[in-house]
Design a protein around this motif. Structure first.
Motif, PDB file in Angstrom:
ATOM      1  N   GLY A  41       0.799  -1.218   0.000  1.00 32.90           N
ATOM      2  CA  GLY A  41       0.000   0.000   0.000  1.00 32.90           C
ATOM      3  C   GLY A  41       0.832   1.267   0.000  1.00 32.90           C
ATOM      4  N   ARG A  42       2.088   1.158   0.376  1.00 29.95           N
ATOM      5  CA  ARG A  42       2.978   2.319   0.368  1.00 29.95           C
ATOM      6  C   ARG A  42       3.490   2.621  -1.037  1.00 29.95           C
ATOM      7  N   GLN A  43       3.197   1.739  -1.969  1.00 29.72           N
ATOM      8  CA  GLN A  43       3.652   1.933  -3.341  1.00 29.72           C
ATOM      9  C   GLN A  43       3.098   3.233  -3.915  1.00 29.72           C
ATOM     10  N   GLU A  44       3.926   3.964  -4.627  1.00 30.84           N
ATOM     11  CA  GLU A  44       3.487   5.210  -5.241  1.00 30.84           C
ATOM     12  C   GLU A  44       2.411   4.937  -6.285  1.00 30.84           C
ATOM     13  N   LEU A  45       1.482   5.874  -6.410  1.00 29.12           N
ATOM     14  CA  LEU A  45       0.425   5.726  -7.404  1.00 29.12           C
ATOM     15  C   LEU A  45       1.018   5.630  -8.803  1.00 29.12           C
ATOM     16  N   TYR A  46       2.031   6.409  -9.050  1.00 32.95           N
ATOM     17  CA  TYR A  46       2.837   6.325 -10.269  1.00 32.95           C
ATOM     18  C   TYR A  46       4.229   6.835  -9.906  1.00 32.95           C
ATOM     19  N   PRO A  47       5.243   6.501 -10.655  1.00 32.40           N
ATOM     20  CA  PRO A  47       6.611   6.904 -10.300  1.00 32.40           C
ATOM     21  C   PRO A  47       6.736   8.409 -10.095  1.00 32.40           C
ATOM     22  N   GLY A  48       7.191   8.794  -8.904  1.00 33.32           N
ATOM     23  CA  GLY A  48       7.379  10.201  -8.587  1.00 33.32           C
ATOM     24  C   GLY A  48       6.196  10.858  -7.913  1.00 33.32           C
ATOM     25  N   ARG A  51       1.786  12.753  -3.636  1.00 27.15           N
ATOM     26  CA  ARG A  51       0.508  13.135  -3.031  1.00 27.15           C
ATOM     27  C   ARG A  51      -0.331  11.920  -2.633  1.00 27.15           C
ATOM     28  N   PHE A  52      -0.317  10.880  -3.467  1.00 19.46           N
ATOM     29  CA  PHE A  52      -1.127   9.697  -3.210  1.00 19.46           C
ATOM     30  C   PHE A  52      -0.278   8.439  -3.294  1.00 19.46           C
ATOM     31  N   SER A  53      -0.577   7.497  -2.397  1.00 22.73           N
ATOM     32  CA  SER A  53      -0.072   6.139  -2.573  1.00 22.73           C
ATOM     33  C   SER A  53      -1.173   5.324  -3.245  1.00 22.73           C
ATOM     34  N   LYS A  54      -0.829   4.111  -3.642  1.00 25.00           N
ATOM     35  CA  LYS A  54      -1.825   3.234  -4.257  1.00 25.00           C
ATOM     36  C   LYS A  54      -2.991   2.991  -3.304  1.00 25.00           C
ATOM     37  N   LEU A  55      -2.676   2.739  -2.040  1.00 24.35           N
ATOM     38  CA  LEU A  55      -3.708   2.465  -1.044  1.00 24.35           C
ATOM     39  C   LEU A  55      -4.606   3.675  -0.828  1.00 24.35           C
ATOM     40  N   LEU A  79     -12.177   4.153 -13.888  1.00 21.28           N
ATOM     41  CA  LEU A  79     -10.851   3.635 -13.568  1.00 21.28           C
ATOM     42  C   LEU A  79      -9.993   3.515 -14.827  1.00 21.28           C
ATOM     43  N   THR A  80     -10.599   3.081 -15.921  1.00 21.28           N
ATOM     44  CA  THR A  80      -9.874   2.980 -17.191  1.00 21.28           C
ATOM     45  C   THR A  80      -9.406   4.351 -17.663  1.00 21.28           C
ATOM     46  N   LEU A  81     -10.278   5.356 -17.534  1.00 23.23           N
ATOM     47  CA  LEU A  81      -9.919   6.716 -17.942  1.00 23.23           C
ATOM     48  C   LEU A  81      -8.772   7.257 -17.090  1.00 23.23           C
ATOM     49  N   ILE A  82      -8.828   7.014 -15.782  1.00 21.03           N
ATOM     50  CA  ILE A  82      -7.763   7.491 -14.892  1.00 21.03           C
ATOM     51  C   ILE A  82      -6.440   6.819 -15.236  1.00 21.03           C
ATOM     52  N   LEU A  86      -2.955   8.815 -16.288  1.00 22.92           N
ATOM     53  CA  LEU A  86      -1.769   8.805 -15.434  1.00 22.92           C
ATOM     54  C   LEU A  86      -0.522   8.436 -16.239  1.00 22.92           C
ATOM     55  N   PRO A  87       0.640   8.847 -15.761  1.00 23.71           N
ATOM     56  CA  PRO A  87       1.889   8.514 -16.460  1.00 23.71           C
ATOM     57  C   PRO A  87       2.143   7.008 -16.491  1.00 23.71           C
ATOM     58  N   GLU A  88       3.040   6.600 -17.324  1.00 23.71           N
ATOM     59  CA  GLU A  88       3.389   5.188 -17.449  1.00 23.71           C
ATOM     60  C   GLU A  88       3.974   4.679 -16.128  1.00 23.71           C
ATOM     61  N   GLY A  89       3.595   3.462 -15.775  1.00 20.47           N
ATOM     62  CA  GLY A  89       4.071   2.879 -14.524  1.00 20.47           C
ATOM     63  C   GLY A  89       3.077   2.992 -13.390  1.00 20.47           C
ATOM     64  N   GLN A  90       1.865   3.494 -13.678  1.00 20.46           N
ATOM     65  CA  GLN A  90       0.841   3.605 -12.631  1.00 20.46           C
ATOM     66  C   GLN A  90       0.492   2.219 -12.083  1.00 20.46           C
TER      67      GLN A  90
END
Length: 347
Positions: A41-48, A51-55, A79-82, A86-90
């Motif tokens: 859950g601490r994983q970044e939403l996307y690299p860099g 503001r938000f983690s995945k969790l 969810l598909t649109l988001i 988002l940048p690559e690696g989300q």
């Protein structure tokens, strides 16, 4: 969100994932899996992303879905649109099923149990496969829809009760170094004199400990209070609808913690247009079964503050209700004396 799970609850206060444990006891599989999930859950939403983690993002998104009545199909499209924006690696899942599975694995889950529309029975155990109530004969289903292919059948139950299994909740309570220590406060932290500052100072608690010495010998065993009452969740009294939660209060905790709403343990949610009244016992089965299992058998639990396993048990010491609800909990609405217990078979 991450701070709440990782710092506020001290998840990594006694260990780091991947390190060898000092204790000879290994972690429960469920606790070990929980640590891994929190770490994920601490994983970044996307690299860099700072503001938000995945969790954090998934919990916020699921909250919006529930509050606004978003359908699963609509959620998938959003969810598909988001994901495309988002940048690559989300790190987002592809569909609602993946998001729900992630949240449920952390412990934000419940069991859905069909109930009779007239509050006669729960469709479980010997009634699990019944299609109608054996007491009143009412159909279990509000509607039965067949798919276009003629094979898929979607059944909508008349009434659904939500049950939150107690064992998992208590095990998570001891997965934190901070909350595990708080559970022992009644024995190790309170001032012991002739004044009543905590339920542990009461004659009822002391009498219970004197009778059940095998239970009281383990200070981590939990004593509960139980409360039940109804309210209108929409805040509009013009709507004829009520919801009835059954709540457990862990009295082991310090007094400035145990009576906070955030520390109440939600056991059952009973939806409906009206109060279950004296049929409350039908729904109390779920909570009582949990408590009986914890009283008779217990559950092996890992205590993060002591780095060892112990057999956790629980007991119900008190119920909390107003007098009308006291009558419903005792089945007999006429005689509800809490002293003589005359004709109150549920007390």
């Amino acid at each position: 969100m991450d701070e709440m799970l990782l710092e506020g609850f001290g998840m990594y206060g006694t260990r780091t994932l991947g390190e060898e444990q000092e204790s000879e006891d290994d972690l429960d599989d469920d606790v070990e899996a929980y640590y891994r999930l929190v770490d994920d859950g601490r994983q970044e939403l996307y690299p860099g992303c700072k503001r938000f983690s995945k969790l954090q993002f998934l919990v916020r998104l699921l909250h919006i879905k529930n509050m606004r009545g978003m359908s699963n199909v609509c959620f998938d499209q959003v969810l598909t649109l988001i994901k495309e924006a988002l940048p690559e690696g989300q790190a987002l899942p592809k569909k609602f099923h993946g998001a729900k599975k992630f949240a449920r694995a952390i412990g934000i889950g419940y069991d859905s149990i069909d109930a009779c529309k007239n509050d006669c029975i729960l469709f479980r155990k010997e009634h699990d496969d019944d299609i109608s109530c054996p007491v009143c004969g009412t159909s279990r289903w509000k509607s039965i829809n067949t798919g276009v292919d003629g094979r898929r059948v979607h059944k909508v139950p008349q009434k659904v009760v939500l049950h939150f299994p107690l064992k998992k909740i208590l095990q998570r309570l001891f997965a934190s170094t901070n909350t595990a220590s708080d559970v022992r406060w009644h024995s190790e932290g309170r001032t012991k004199d002739d004044l009543i500052r905590h339920p542990d100072d009461s004659p009822a608690w002391k009498h219970f400990d004197a009778i059940h010495k095998d239970f009281s010998s383990e200070v981590c065993n939990v004593r509960f209070g139980l409360g039940a009452d109804g309210f209108n969740p929409f805040g509009n009294m013009n709507l004829s609808y009520s919801i009835w939660p059954i709540v457990l209060i862990p009295y082991n905790l310090p007094p400035w913690i145990c009576m906070k709403q955030s520390n109440f343990i939600l056991s059952v949610i009973i939806p409906g247009k009206k109060s279950p009244g004296k049929d409350m016992d039908v729904y109390m089965q779920l909570t009582i079964d949990d408590l009986l299992e914890l009283w008779n058998d217990g559950v092996w639990t890992y205590d993060a503050s002591r780095s060892k396993k112990f057999l956790l048990r629980a007991a119900l010491l008190w119920t909390i209700s107003d007098w009308p609800r006291h009558g419903s909990l005792s089945v007999e609405n006429i005689v509800v004396c809490s002293h003589c217990l005359s004709k109150t078979c549920s007390l």
